[in-house]
Design a protein around this motif. Structure first.
Motif, PDB file in Angstrom:
ATOM      1  N   LYS A 103      68.622 -23.395  83.950  1.00 33.19           N
ATOM      2  CA  LYS A 103      69.557 -22.575  82.851  1.00 33.19           C
ATOM      3  C   LYS A 103      70.983 -23.196  82.526  1.00 33.19           C
ATOM      4  CE  LYS A 103      67.119 -18.309  83.831  1.00 33.19           C
ATOM      5  NZ  LYS A 103      66.095 -18.335  82.833  1.00 33.19           N
ATOM      6  N   GLY A 104      70.765 -24.576  82.363  1.00 31.59           N
ATOM      7  CA  GLY A 104      71.979 -25.430  82.278  1.00 31.59           C
ATOM      8  C   GLY A 104      72.652 -25.169  80.926  1.00 31.59           C
ATOM      9  N   SER A 105      73.474 -26.127  80.879  1.00 28.82           N
ATOM     10  CA  SER A 105      74.579 -26.085  79.689  1.00 28.82           C
ATOM     11  C   SER A 105      74.633 -27.484  79.065  1.00 28.82           C
ATOM     12  CB  SER A 105      76.050 -25.889  80.087  1.00 28.82           C
ATOM     13  OG  SER A 105      76.953 -26.139  79.140  1.00 28.82           O
ATOM     14  N   VAL A 106      74.691 -27.314  77.459  1.00 29.71           N
ATOM     15  CA  VAL A 106      74.491 -28.539  76.802  1.00 29.71           C
ATOM     16  C   VAL A 106      75.640 -28.606  75.823  1.00 29.71           C
ATOM     17  CG1 VAL A 106      73.426 -29.929  74.929  1.00 29.71           C
ATOM     18  CG2 VAL A 106      72.060 -28.699  76.742  1.00 29.71           C
ATOM     19  N   THR A 107      76.464 -29.538  75.863  1.00 31.91           N
ATOM     20  CA  THR A 107      77.749 -29.722  74.935  1.00 31.91           C
ATOM     21  C   THR A 107      77.664 -30.855  74.085  1.00 31.91           C
ATOM     22  OG1 THR A 107      79.108 -28.308  76.461  1.00 31.91           O
ATOM     23  CG2 THR A 107      80.380 -29.798  74.757  1.00 31.91           C
ATOM     24  N   PHE A 108      77.722 -30.674  72.752  1.00 32.90           N
ATOM     25  CA  PHE A 108      77.522 -31.753  71.891  1.00 32.90           C
ATOM     26  C   PHE A 108      78.898 -32.100  71.431  1.00 32.90           C
ATOM     27  CE2 PHE A 108      73.504 -30.101  70.019  1.00 32.90           C
ATOM     28  CZ  PHE A 108      72.760 -30.745  70.920  1.00 32.90           C
ATOM     29  N   ILE A 109      79.558 -33.409  71.728  1.00 29.80           N
ATOM     30  CA  ILE A 109      80.895 -33.644  71.155  1.00 29.80           C
ATOM     31  C   ILE A 109      80.802 -34.117  69.625  1.00 29.80           C
ATOM     32  CG2 ILE A 109      82.704 -35.015  71.568  1.00 29.80           C
ATOM     33  CD1 ILE A 109      82.146 -33.218  73.847  1.00 29.80           C
ATOM     34  N   SER A 110      81.525 -33.282  69.006  1.00 28.94           N
ATOM     35  CA  SER A 110      81.783 -33.368  67.447  1.00 28.94           C
ATOM     36  C   SER A 110      83.215 -33.596  67.070  1.00 28.94           C
ATOM     37  CB  SER A 110      81.097 -32.161  66.893  1.00 28.94           C
ATOM     38  OG  SER A 110      81.154 -32.318  65.340  1.00 28.94           O
ATOM     39  N   SER A 111      83.484 -33.513  65.933  1.00 32.23           N
ATOM     40  CA  SER A 111      84.687 -33.810  65.526  1.00 32.23           C
ATOM     41  C   SER A 111      85.154 -32.911  64.174  1.00 32.23           C
ATOM     42  CB  SER A 111      84.719 -35.352  64.915  1.00 32.23           C
ATOM     43  OG  SER A 111      85.927 -35.494  64.186  1.00 32.23           O
ATOM     44  N   ILE A 112      86.706 -32.801  64.364  1.00 32.39           N
ATOM     45  CA  ILE A 112      86.976 -32.040  63.087  1.00 32.39           C
ATOM     46  C   ILE A 112      86.669 -32.447  61.866  1.00 32.39           C
ATOM     47  CG2 ILE A 112      89.034 -30.938  64.286  1.00 32.39           C
ATOM     48  CD1 ILE A 112      90.820 -33.057  62.985  1.00 32.39           C
ATOM     49  N   SER A 113      86.119 -33.825  61.764  1.00 30.14           N
ATOM     50  CA  SER A 113      85.591 -34.566  60.627  1.00 30.14           C
ATOM     51  C   SER A 113      84.442 -34.048  60.275  1.00 30.14           C
ATOM     52  CB  SER A 113      85.329 -36.093  60.901  1.00 30.14           C
ATOM     53  OG  SER A 113      86.550 -36.596  61.364  1.00 30.14           O
ATOM     54  N   ALA A 114      83.766 -33.081  61.167  1.00 32.55           N
ATOM     55  CA  ALA A 114      82.455 -32.250  60.592  1.00 32.55           C
ATOM     56  C   ALA A 114      82.750 -31.184  59.992  1.00 32.55           C
ATOM     57  CB  ALA A 114      81.509 -32.098  61.846  1.00 32.55           C
ATOM     58  N   GLY A 128      67.710 -19.501  78.273  1.00 30.85           N
ATOM     59  CA  GLY A 128      68.915 -19.344  79.239  1.00 30.85           C
ATOM     60  C   GLY A 128      69.925 -20.687  78.980  1.00 30.85           C
ATOM     61  N   VAL A 129      69.181 -21.639  78.247  1.00 29.88           N
ATOM     62  CA  VAL A 129      70.225 -22.695  78.150  1.00 29.88           C
ATOM     63  C   VAL A 129      71.273 -22.417  77.388  1.00 29.88           C
ATOM     64  CG1 VAL A 129      70.325 -25.458  77.574  1.00 29.88           C
ATOM     65  CG2 VAL A 129      68.272 -24.304  78.952  1.00 29.88           C
ATOM     66  N   HIS A 130      72.337 -22.902  77.555  1.00 29.57           N
ATOM     67  CA  HIS A 130      73.638 -23.026  76.725  1.00 29.57           C
ATOM     68  C   HIS A 130      73.711 -24.079  75.779  1.00 29.57           C
ATOM     69  CE1 HIS A 130      78.010 -24.355  76.412  1.00 29.57           C
ATOM     70  NE2 HIS A 130      77.911 -23.383  75.539  1.00 29.57           N
ATOM     71  N   PHE A 131      74.069 -24.001  74.424  1.00 30.00           N
ATOM     72  CA  PHE A 131      74.184 -24.998  73.445  1.00 30.00           C
ATOM     73  C   PHE A 131      75.693 -24.704  72.745  1.00 30.00           C
ATOM     74  CE2 PHE A 131      69.491 -24.531  73.877  1.00 30.00           C
ATOM     75  CZ  PHE A 131      69.163 -25.955  74.040  1.00 30.00           C
ATOM     76  N   GLY A 132      76.547 -25.585  72.908  1.00 35.83           N
ATOM     77  CA  GLY A 132      77.830 -25.411  72.258  1.00 35.83           C
ATOM     78  C   GLY A 132      78.124 -26.754  71.700  1.00 35.83           C
ATOM     79  N   VAL A 133      79.336 -26.850  70.834  1.00 40.43           N
ATOM     80  CA  VAL A 133      80.068 -27.632  70.210  1.00 40.43           C
ATOM     81  C   VAL A 133      81.497 -27.961  70.318  1.00 40.43           C
ATOM     82  CG1 VAL A 133      80.270 -29.153  68.016  1.00 40.43           C
ATOM     83  CG2 VAL A 133      78.127 -27.812  68.559  1.00 40.43           C
ATOM     84  N   VAL A 134      81.960 -28.961  70.652  1.00 39.75           N
ATOM     85  CA  VAL A 134      83.368 -29.368  70.715  1.00 39.75           C
ATOM     86  C   VAL A 134      83.704 -30.092  69.494  1.00 39.75           C
ATOM     87  CG1 VAL A 134      85.408 -30.100  72.075  1.00 39.75           C
ATOM     88  CG2 VAL A 134      83.552 -28.841  73.245  1.00 39.75           C
ATOM     89  N   HIS A 135      84.783 -29.683  68.722  1.00 40.50           N
ATOM     90  CA  HIS A 135      85.141 -30.552  67.441  1.00 40.50           C
ATOM     91  C   HIS A 135      86.330 -31.070  68.167  1.00 40.50           C
ATOM     92  CE1 HIS A 135      82.078 -29.106  64.554  1.00 40.50           C
ATOM     93  NE2 HIS A 135      82.170 -27.923  65.160  1.00 40.50           N
ATOM     94  N   ILE A 136      86.472 -32.326  68.280  1.00 35.94           N
ATOM     95  CA  ILE A 136      87.500 -33.126  68.984  1.00 35.94           C
ATOM     96  C   ILE A 136      88.447 -33.387  67.715  1.00 35.94           C
ATOM     97  CG2 ILE A 136      88.317 -35.257  69.911  1.00 35.94           C
ATOM     98  CD1 ILE A 136      86.714 -33.522  71.821  1.00 35.94           C
ATOM     99  N   GLY A 137      89.738 -33.322  67.877  1.00 33.88           N
ATOM    100  CA  GLY A 137      90.837 -33.806  66.895  1.00 33.88           C
ATOM    101  C   GLY A 137      91.428 -35.116  67.285  1.00 33.88           C
ATOM    102  N   PHE A 138      92.435 -35.396  66.683  1.00 32.17           N
ATOM    103  CA  PHE A 138      92.991 -36.709  66.981  1.00 32.17           C
ATOM    104  C   PHE A 138      93.376 -37.000  68.543  1.00 32.17           C
ATOM    105  CE2 PHE A 138      94.401 -36.006  62.508  1.00 32.17           C
ATOM    106  CZ  PHE A 138      93.409 -36.796  61.995  1.00 32.17           C
ATOM    107  N   THR A 139      92.952 -38.072  69.170  1.00 28.35           N
ATOM    108  CA  THR A 139      93.057 -38.221  70.474  1.00 28.35           C
ATOM    109  C   THR A 139      93.799 -39.651  70.675  1.00 28.35           C
ATOM    110  OG1 THR A 139      91.015 -36.537  70.668  1.00 28.35           O
ATOM    111  CG2 THR A 139      91.863 -38.130  72.751  1.00 28.35           C
TER     112      THR A 139
END
Length: 295
Positions: free
Chosen positions: A158-169, A201-212
């Motif tokens: 029942k793990g966690s998945v995080t997609f690294i996206s961007s504010i460009s999306a 029970g798996v977590h699916f999330g997205v993080v929208h990265i900004g300028f880094t």
């Protein structure tokens, strides 16, 4: 993120060894096992480091054996439970082997962070079709393939998945057509998977990265597919890689659906949602007046 270089097929086979018992450690991720793709450098490396600091065992990944080995030695010398696997995440067989490495070495898989991708610095009309495909493939299949390979193991925990996206999306950005399209695609993919796999029970999330802040040797692709430095970003707009990694960990810990990093990203969400024509006017105006920001 992956370096802007032609894809290579992974030839490293996971060793058939008994799982290493996970000794209880300190931190919110103690006893958990994570894969972070594209963790030989940049945000991926710092996310892997932060996970280790919070007790997780981590499988590092990248396409450059020398750079990946350097990161592995650095984290091992700090006493962390880490291993690594050289793999191009646009190769599904390589992704299967990457996941197998995690399960064979540490006995399970709890967290997947799909960070590896290629970016660009080129206008659509100038881009060679194969370059557009390469950027899009790295962002879409570089997310889909690791997840597809890891999904059975993640369902078991029942793990966690995080997609690294961007504010460009969140709103299209000139000179970033393939990158923006790919990052928007994985954001919608996460939404779809939350609906399809709600009972797992798996977590699916997205993080929208900004300028880094980037590593000095960070490169993106130009219209012909050649590596070039990333476009200018005002330093005052940039977060450090460690700051971004800390936000990613908070996202995973809270099992959030979406995290938008930076005030600029939140402003883009607000304007794109409620005042889209104003948002387009701002982008077009800055394209004319601040071309170095895009080119």
């Amino acid at each position: 993120m992956l370096d802007a270089q032609p894809g290579i097929a992974a030839e490293q086979a996971p060793q058939r060894v008994a799982a290493v018992p996970l000794t209880p450690g300190q931190g919110v991720f103690a006893g958990k096992v994570a894969i972070v793709t594209g963790s030989e450098s940049g945000i991926g490396r710092e996310t892997a480091r932060a996970l280790c600091q919070q007790g997780a065992a981590v499988v590092l990944n990248g396409r450059c054996p020398e750079r990946l080995a350097h990161t592995l030695r650095e984290l091992e010398s700090a006493g962390f439970a880490v291993t690594s696997y050289v793999a191009d995440v646009t190769d599904y067989a390589a992704c299967e082997a990457l996941v197998e490495t995690a399960v064979l070495t540490f006995g399970r898989l709890d967290i997947l962070v799909t960070n590896a991708s290629i970016s660009q610095r080129a206008y659509f009309a100038d881009m060679q079709p194969e370059v557009f495909k390469q950027v899009l493939d790295s962002n879409v299949y570089g997310t889909v393939y690791p997840l597809k390979a890891a999904l059975p193991a993640l369902i078991r925990t029942k793990g966690s998945v995080t997609f690294i996206s961007s504010i460009s999306a969140l709103n299209g950005m000139p000179s970033g057509s393939a990158y923006c399209a790919g990052k928007a695609a994985v954001s919608n993919l996460a939404h779809t998977l939350r609906l399809e796999l709600a009972d797992t029970g798996v977590h699916f999330g997205v993080v929208h990265i900004g300028f880094t802040q980037n590593d000095p040797d960070k490169r993106v692709l130009d219209a012909a597919g050649q590596p070039v430095p990333i476009a200018h970003r005002p330093p005052r707009w940039q977060k450090s890689q460690a700051e971004v990694a800390a936000i990613i960990l908070g996202h995973i810990r809270r099992r959030r659906q979406r995290t938008v990093i930076s005030a600029l990203g939140l402003l883009i969400v607000l304007v794109h949602t409620y005042l889209p024509r104003l948002g387009d006017w701002i982008v077009l105006t800055t394209t004319r007046r601040l071309r170095h920001f895009y080119e």
